[in-house]
Motif scaffolding. Sequence first.
Motif, PDB file in Angstrom:
ATOM      1  N   LEU A  55       7.514   8.062   3.309  1.00  0.00           N
ATOM      2  CA  LEU A  55       7.040   6.749   2.866  1.00  0.00           C
ATOM      3  C   LEU A  55       8.207   5.774   2.697  1.00  0.00           C
ATOM      4  CD1 LEU A  55       4.292   7.826   0.320  1.00  0.00           C
ATOM      5  CD2 LEU A  55       3.917   6.514   2.427  1.00  0.00           C
TER       6      LEU A  55
ATOM      7  N   GLN B  16       1.233   4.271  -2.747  1.00  0.00           N
ATOM      8  CA  GLN B  16       1.164   5.696  -2.414  1.00  0.00           C
ATOM      9  C   GLN B  16       2.401   6.420  -2.926  1.00  0.00           C
ATOM     10  OE1 GLN B  16       0.863   5.793   1.839  1.00  0.00           O
ATOM     11  NE2 GLN B  16      -1.337   5.336   1.876  1.00  0.00           N
TER      12      GLN B  16
ATOM     13  N   ARG C  11       0.841  -1.209   0.000  1.00  0.00           N
ATOM     14  CA  ARG C  11       0.000   0.000   0.000  1.00  0.00           C
ATOM     15  C   ARG C  11       0.872   1.254   0.000  1.00  0.00           C
ATOM     16  NH1 ARG C  11      -3.292  -3.004   3.671  1.00  0.00           N
ATOM     17  NH2 ARG C  11      -2.468  -1.813   5.417  1.00  0.00           N
ATOM     18  N   LYS C  12       1.919   1.235   0.815  1.00  0.00           N
ATOM     19  CA  LYS C  12       2.801   2.399   0.888  1.00  0.00           C
ATOM     20  C   LYS C  12       3.567   2.595  -0.423  1.00  0.00           C
ATOM     21  CE  LYS C  12       3.254   2.602   5.877  1.00  0.00           C
ATOM     22  NZ  LYS C  12       2.604   3.891   6.058  1.00  0.00           N
TER      23      LYS C  12
ATOM     24  N   ARG D 225       7.060  13.945   1.671  1.00  0.00           N
ATOM     25  CA  ARG D 225       6.181  12.794   1.943  1.00  0.00           C
ATOM     26  C   ARG D 225       6.775  11.524   1.327  1.00  0.00           C
ATOM     27  NH1 ARG D 225       3.782   9.641   5.071  1.00  0.00           N
ATOM     28  NH2 ARG D 225       2.025   8.529   4.205  1.00  0.00           N
TER      29      ARG D 225
ATOM     30  N   ASP E 141       2.520   7.463  -6.554  1.00  0.00           N
ATOM     31  CA  ASP E 141       1.648   8.590  -6.903  1.00  0.00           C
ATOM     32  C   ASP E 141       2.005   9.870  -6.159  1.00  0.00           C
ATOM     33  OD1 ASP E 141       0.185   6.951  -8.598  1.00  0.00           O
ATOM     34  OD2 ASP E 141      -1.245   6.384  -7.034  1.00  0.00           O
ATOM     35  N   GLU E 142       3.013   9.806  -5.293  1.00  0.00           N
ATOM     36  CA  GLU E 142       3.339  10.953  -4.432  1.00  0.00           C
ATOM     37  C   GLU E 142       4.221  11.962  -5.169  1.00  0.00           C
ATOM     38  OE1 GLU E 142       2.891  13.445  -1.875  1.00  0.00           O
ATOM     39  OE2 GLU E 142       2.098  11.516  -1.162  1.00  0.00           O
TER      40      GLU E 142
END
Length: 104
Positions: free
Chosen positions: A74, A61, A57-58, A70, A64-65
Amino acid sequence: MNEYFLQNERLGISTPNLQLEWDQYSEETQQSILLHWEKIRGRIPDRIAELEEIINRKQAQLSDEADFARSCELNSEIAELASIINDLWLWYRTNQDVTEKMHQ
């Protein structure tokens, strides 16, 4: 069994916390400790799978970060989870010989 194991919050499992040398415990106590450990050890692969899902999941993320700070957070979180998985595998494998002795 709480006197022989401590909950390791980082790993999410209880780990052995023996105060005496193994031979100083009675055979009955040794067998009880080994049985309890085998139950804990049997849950380690499930715990690893849970952590791998979080990593996935991370990573999604992260892909797309756009915010660099951030992204760094992550990456750090993923690295910590991977470290936990590594430690869990060490516990699982290191104590495999103890578990095998229990069944002999």
